[in-house]
Motif scaffolding. Structure first.
Motif, PDB file in Angstrom:
ATOM      1  N   SER A   1      -2.064  -4.654  -8.022  1.00 32.69           N
ATOM      2  CA  SER A   1      -2.986  -4.496  -6.880  1.00 32.69           C
ATOM      3  C   SER A   1      -2.311  -3.819  -5.681  1.00 32.69           C
ATOM      4  O   SER A   1      -2.523  -4.194  -4.536  1.00 32.69           O
ATOM      5  CB  SER A   1      -3.575  -5.849  -6.464  1.00 32.69           C
ATOM      6  OG  SER A   1      -4.347  -6.408  -7.503  1.00 32.69           O
ATOM      7  N   ILE A   2      -1.478  -2.815  -5.970  1.00 34.63           N
ATOM      8  CA  ILE A   2      -0.891  -1.993  -4.916  1.00 34.63           C
ATOM      9  C   ILE A   2      -1.869  -0.865  -4.637  1.00 34.63           C
ATOM     10  O   ILE A   2      -2.150  -0.034  -5.502  1.00 34.63           O
ATOM     11  CB  ILE A   2       0.479  -1.436  -5.335  1.00 34.63           C
ATOM     12  CG1 ILE A   2       1.446  -2.584  -5.627  1.00 34.63           C
ATOM     13  CG2 ILE A   2       1.042  -0.508  -4.267  1.00 34.63           C
ATOM     14  CD1 ILE A   2       2.771  -2.141  -6.216  1.00 34.63           C
ATOM     15  N   ALA A   3      -2.419  -0.846  -3.440  1.00 36.02           N
ATOM     16  CA  ALA A   3      -3.494   0.083  -3.115  1.00 36.02           C
ATOM     17  C   ALA A   3      -2.963   1.436  -2.666  1.00 36.02           C
ATOM     18  O   ALA A   3      -1.852   1.550  -2.139  1.00 36.02           O
ATOM     19  CB  ALA A   3      -4.384  -0.510  -2.032  1.00 36.02           C
ATOM     20  N   ALA A   4      -3.788   2.469  -2.859  1.00 35.62           N
ATOM     21  CA  ALA A   4      -3.482   3.815  -2.393  1.00 35.62           C
ATOM     22  C   ALA A   4      -4.485   4.208  -1.318  1.00 35.62           C
ATOM     23  O   ALA A   4      -5.691   4.004  -1.481  1.00 35.62           O
ATOM     24  CB  ALA A   4      -3.543   4.815  -3.544  1.00 35.62           C
ATOM     25  N   CYS A   5      -3.965   4.757  -0.227  1.00 31.64           N
ATOM     26  CA  CYS A   5      -4.822   5.227   0.870  1.00 31.64           C
ATOM     27  C   CYS A   5      -4.733   6.750   0.914  1.00 31.64           C
ATOM     28  O   CYS A   5      -3.642   7.308   1.121  1.00 31.64           O
ATOM     29  CB  CYS A   5      -4.378   4.621   2.194  1.00 31.64           C
ATOM     30  SG  CYS A   5      -5.465   4.998   3.586  1.00 31.64           S
ATOM     31  N   SER A   6      -5.859   7.422   0.742  1.00 26.58           N
ATOM     32  CA  SER A   6      -5.846   8.883   0.600  1.00 26.58           C
ATOM     33  C   SER A   6      -5.455   9.597   1.888  1.00 26.58           C
ATOM     34  O   SER A   6      -4.899  10.684   1.858  1.00 26.58           O
ATOM     35  CB  SER A   6      -7.226   9.376   0.177  1.00 26.58           C
ATOM     36  OG  SER A   6      -8.151   9.291   1.249  1.00 26.58           O
TER      37      SER A   6
ATOM     38  N   THR B   1       0.845  -1.196   0.000  1.00 26.22           N
ATOM     39  CA  THR B   1       0.000   0.000   0.000  1.00 26.22           C
ATOM     40  C   THR B   1       0.877   1.241   0.000  1.00 26.22           C
ATOM     41  O   THR B   1       1.956   1.258   0.588  1.00 26.22           O
ATOM     42  CB  THR B   1      -0.953   0.059   1.214  1.00 26.22           C
ATOM     43  OG1 THR B   1      -0.211   0.250   2.425  1.00 26.22           O
ATOM     44  CG2 THR B   1      -1.777  -1.211   1.336  1.00 26.22           C
ATOM     45  N   ILE B   2       0.373   2.282  -0.676  1.00 30.85           N
ATOM     46  CA  ILE B   2       1.008   3.596  -0.680  1.00 30.85           C
ATOM     47  C   ILE B   2       0.121   4.529   0.133  1.00 30.85           C
ATOM     48  O   ILE B   2      -1.041   4.755  -0.223  1.00 30.85           O
ATOM     49  CB  ILE B   2       1.173   4.163  -2.111  1.00 30.85           C
ATOM     50  CG1 ILE B   2       1.963   3.192  -2.996  1.00 30.85           C
ATOM     51  CG2 ILE B   2       1.828   5.537  -2.055  1.00 30.85           C
ATOM     52  CD1 ILE B   2       3.430   3.091  -2.691  1.00 30.85           C
TER      53      ILE B   2
ATOM     54  N   ARG C   1       2.125  13.376 -11.565  1.00 29.73           N
ATOM     55  CA  ARG C   1       1.405  12.098 -11.614  1.00 29.73           C
ATOM     56  C   ARG C   1       2.022  11.236 -12.717  1.00 29.73           C
ATOM     57  O   ARG C   1       1.920  11.585 -13.898  1.00 29.73           O
ATOM     58  CB  ARG C   1      -0.073  12.324 -11.896  1.00 29.73           C
ATOM     59  CG  ARG C   1      -0.808  13.112 -10.827  1.00 29.73           C
ATOM     60  CD  ARG C   1      -2.268  13.256 -11.227  1.00 29.73           C
ATOM     61  NE  ARG C   1      -3.004  14.152 -10.349  1.00 29.73           N
ATOM     62  CZ  ARG C   1      -4.249  14.571 -10.593  1.00 29.73           C
ATOM     63  NH1 ARG C   1      -4.863  14.168 -11.701  1.00 29.73           N
ATOM     64  NH2 ARG C   1      -4.848  15.390  -9.743  1.00 29.73           N
ATOM     65  N   ARG C   2       2.613  10.142 -12.303  1.00 29.22           N
ATOM     66  CA  ARG C   2       3.322   9.280 -13.244  1.00 29.22           C
ATOM     67  C   ARG C   2       2.414   8.116 -13.642  1.00 29.22           C
ATOM     68  O   ARG C   2       2.240   7.153 -12.889  1.00 29.22           O
ATOM     69  CB  ARG C   2       4.628   8.807 -12.618  1.00 29.22           C
ATOM     70  CG  ARG C   2       5.524   9.992 -12.281  1.00 29.22           C
ATOM     71  CD  ARG C   2       6.813   9.628 -11.603  1.00 29.22           C
ATOM     72  NE  ARG C   2       7.551  10.847 -11.266  1.00 29.22           N
ATOM     73  CZ  ARG C   2       8.712  10.875 -10.614  1.00 29.22           C
ATOM     74  NH1 ARG C   2       9.292   9.733 -10.230  1.00 29.22           N
ATOM     75  NH2 ARG C   2       9.289  12.030 -10.338  1.00 29.22           N
ATOM     76  N   GLU C   3       1.834   8.239 -14.818  1.00 31.40           N
ATOM     77  CA  GLU C   3       0.815   7.282 -15.239  1.00 31.40           C
ATOM     78  C   GLU C   3       1.348   5.866 -15.309  1.00 31.40           C
ATOM     79  O   GLU C   3       0.653   4.910 -14.929  1.00 31.40           O
ATOM     80  CB  GLU C   3       0.242   7.702 -16.596  1.00 31.40           C
ATOM     81  CG  GLU C   3      -0.916   6.835 -17.042  1.00 31.40           C
ATOM     82  CD  GLU C   3      -1.650   7.405 -18.237  1.00 31.40           C
ATOM     83  OE1 GLU C   3      -2.018   6.611 -19.127  1.00 31.40           O
ATOM     84  OE2 GLU C   3      -1.863   8.642 -18.276  1.00 31.40           O
ATOM     85  N   GLY C   4       2.585   5.711 -15.756  1.00 31.47           N
ATOM     86  CA  GLY C   4       3.155   4.366 -15.835  1.00 31.47           C
ATOM     87  C   GLY C   4       3.262   3.719 -14.469  1.00 31.47           C
ATOM     88  O   GLY C   4       3.014   2.512 -14.313  1.00 31.47           O
ATOM     89  N   VAL C   5       3.618   4.509 -13.464  1.00 36.12           N
ATOM     90  CA  VAL C   5       3.715   3.981 -12.100  1.00 36.12           C
ATOM     91  C   VAL C   5       2.331   3.613 -11.581  1.00 36.12           C
ATOM     92  O   VAL C   5       2.133   2.550 -10.980  1.00 36.12           O
ATOM     93  CB  VAL C   5       4.387   5.012 -11.166  1.00 36.12           C
ATOM     94  CG1 VAL C   5       4.417   4.495  -9.729  1.00 36.12           C
ATOM     95  CG2 VAL C   5       5.793   5.339 -11.646  1.00 36.12           C
ATOM     96  N   ALA C   6       1.361   4.494 -11.827  1.00 39.26           N
ATOM     97  CA  ALA C   6       0.004   4.215 -11.370  1.00 39.26           C
ATOM     98  C   ALA C   6      -0.576   2.981 -12.056  1.00 39.26           C
ATOM     99  O   ALA C   6      -1.261   2.163 -11.423  1.00 39.26           O
ATOM    100  CB  ALA C   6      -0.889   5.428 -11.613  1.00 39.26           C
ATOM    101  N   LYS C   7      -0.287   2.819 -13.337  1.00 42.61           N
ATOM    102  CA  LYS C   7      -0.779   1.630 -14.043  1.00 42.61           C
ATOM    103  C   LYS C   7      -0.139   0.362 -13.481  1.00 42.61           C
ATOM    104  O   LYS C   7      -0.782  -0.696 -13.414  1.00 42.61           O
ATOM    105  CB  LYS C   7      -0.500   1.758 -15.541  1.00 42.61           C
ATOM    106  CG  LYS C   7      -1.426   2.742 -16.242  1.00 42.61           C
ATOM    107  CD  LYS C   7      -1.156   2.786 -17.738  1.00 42.61           C
ATOM    108  CE  LYS C   7      -2.162   3.675 -18.450  1.00 42.61           C
ATOM    109  NZ  LYS C   7      -1.912   3.753 -19.914  1.00 42.61           N
ATOM    110  N   ARG C   8       1.109   0.471 -13.053  1.00 44.95           N
ATOM    111  CA  ARG C   8       1.744  -0.685 -12.423  1.00 44.95           C
ATOM    112  C   ARG C   8       1.085  -0.983 -11.078  1.00 44.95           C
ATOM    113  O   ARG C   8       0.898  -2.148 -10.722  1.00 44.95           O
ATOM    114  CB  ARG C   8       3.239  -0.433 -12.248  1.00 44.95           C
ATOM    115  CG  ARG C   8       3.965  -1.622 -11.655  1.00 44.95           C
ATOM    116  CD  ARG C   8       5.464  -1.473 -11.714  1.00 44.95           C
ATOM    117  NE  ARG C   8       6.127  -2.602 -11.080  1.00 44.95           N
ATOM    118  CZ  ARG C   8       7.441  -2.736 -10.970  1.00 44.95           C
ATOM    119  NH1 ARG C   8       8.239  -1.788 -11.469  1.00 44.95           N
ATOM    120  NH2 ARG C   8       7.965  -3.788 -10.381  1.00 44.95           N
ATOM    121  N   MET C   9       0.725   0.064 -10.333  1.00 43.41           N
ATOM    122  CA  MET C   9      -0.008  -0.147  -9.090  1.00 43.41           C
ATOM    123  C   MET C   9      -1.293  -0.920  -9.362  1.00 43.41           C
ATOM    124  O   MET C   9      -1.630  -1.870  -8.643  1.00 43.41           O
ATOM    125  CB  MET C   9      -0.325   1.189  -8.427  1.00 43.41           C
ATOM    126  CG  MET C   9       0.883   1.933  -7.863  1.00 43.41           C
ATOM    127  SD  MET C   9       0.477   3.599  -7.234  1.00 43.41           S
ATOM    128  CE  MET C   9      -0.601   3.178  -5.832  1.00 43.41           C
TER     129      MET C   9
END
Length: 394
Positions: free
Chosen positions: A265-270, A238-239, A253-261
């Motif tokens: 299934s690497i989750a983001a917690c706001s 999780t990030i 915002r790095r789209e390639g990194v987010a697409k890898r997340m």
């Protein structure tokens, strides 16, 4: 012998995407025996089952708060108060805050930073005393660099051996997750700025690999875009925050990194509390939409989202999950989707999807009853009628 408990209400959300009128949940001990249409569930209840009916109300899964700090009191003086508190005071405060979470409908909590295994020890105390409390996942002292972000928790590590030793100690103390301060933060004077990295990819890989030896996932505090990218490269689960900062009021915002997340299934917690309204007013709508809009962007890319508030920081209270969830509505998320994030998606993101987050036979009896219909008005979640945490009433 524990009697069965039959809960009935005007509607049921076994999961937010499958609402139904006139529903029921049958509980036996800490487990759900049945959930669904009232007539079908009631037919399975034992003759001596206790029955509670809630006309006009909604039965649904308990909520999640995947990022809290039970050691902090949410006041402006939270850090001085923490530093001045002895262990007994910290334990008492943590217990009180867990109760606030529970009574507001939160049945699963993840504490991501404390001192001297506070959360694990409080959990053991509550279990031994038979006190009803939310399910509590704890991290213990987060790994940070010397004098780094949140060093006051006691998790400073200067080399690889120290990293391994702290992970071993946290695991031995009962940690459920390893927390690493991959970037700096705003509450630690003299440390790295929020957008500056504290660990490189090699160190983060060491952390992830050594945590895996204990069967533990890694949660990375990462505001900076570089820290987010390094954490994803290292394989964290999780990030936390995930703000993509490169400087004051600057994002990358790095789209390639987010697409890898999304792919991994690497989750983001706001980690946004009800403070978002005040902060949005201060920033102005354009900047606020950009800062908080990262959540809509992550959602569009398929990144799993977790519900968490950073409770314990100034103004980030423990008893208003709805105030935090209203941020998503402001961003244009539908109420069904918001409730999914707050229940089943958070459960899946924390590895608890087969345990809780839905109302289904065999799952933990984590049940929330609220007046009204939260699919029509999120504020219905403030009208708590009953909370069950693993079958026990708050």
């Amino acid at each position: 012998m524990t009697l069965q408990l039959l809960l009935t209400a005007s509607r049921i959300l076994t999961r937010p995407g499958t609402p139904a009128e006139d529903g029921a949940v049958l509980v036996d001990g800490d487990r759900i025996l049945a959930a669904g249409p009232r007539a079908e569930v009631a037919a399975q209840a034992a003759p001596d089952a206790e029955k509670l009916d809630f006309p006009g109300a909604t039965l649904m899964p308990g909520l999640f708060n995947a990022h809290v700090h039970l050691a902090f009191d949410a006041t402006r003086e939270m850090l001085p108060n923490f530093l001045a508190s002895d262990d007994a005071a910290l334990r008492a405060g943590a217990r009180e805050r867990l109760d606030h979470l529970l009574r507001s409908g939160v049945t699963t909590v993840r504490d991501l930073g404390d001192r001297a295994a506070l959360g694990a020890r409080v959990r053991a105390e509550l279990d031994a005393e038979g006190v009803t409390a939310p399910r509590l996942l704890t991290a213990g002292a987060p790994l940070t660099v010397p004098s780094g972000h949140c060093h006051f928790f006691g998790g400073e590590v200067a080399d690889d051996d120290a990293i391994r030793a702290l992970i071993d100690a946290n695991a031995a103390d009962g940690a459920d997750v390893i927390k690493v301060m991959a970037s700096g933060g705003q509450i630690t004077e003299g440390g790295a700025d929020m957008w500056e990295s504290q660990f490189d990819v090699r160190a983060l890989r060491l952390i992830v690999g050594h945590a895996a030896r204990h069967g533990l996932p890694v949660a990375a505090h990462a505001h900076g875009a570089d820290a987010i990218e390094a954490s994803v490269e290292a394989g964290v689960r999780t990030i936390e925050h995930c703000t993509w900062m490169t400087g004051p009021q600057r994002q990358d915002r790095r789209e390639g990194v987010a697409k890898r997340m999304a792919a991994e299934s690497i989750a983001a917690c706001s980690t946004s509390s009800r403070n978002w309204r005040m902060l949005a007013e201060r920033m102005g709508e354009d900047l606020a939409k950009n800062v908080y809009g990262r959540l809509s962007w992550l959602e569009e890319l398929g990144v799993p989202l977790l519900s968490g508030t950073d409770a314990g920081l100034p103004g980030s209270v423990f008893d208003d999950p709805v105030g935090a969830l209203e941020l998503y509505e402001w961003l244009g998320f539908g109420r069904r989707r918001i409730l999914e994030i707050a229940t089943e998606d958070s459960a899946a993101g924390l590895g608890l999807g087969d345990i809780t987050g839905r109302l289904a036979p065999g799952l933990s009896a984590d049940v929330l009853v609220v007046d009204g219909d939260p699919l029509k008005d999120l504020s219905a979640l403030r009208n708590v009628r009953l909370v069950l945490a693993r079958g026990s009433r708050a």
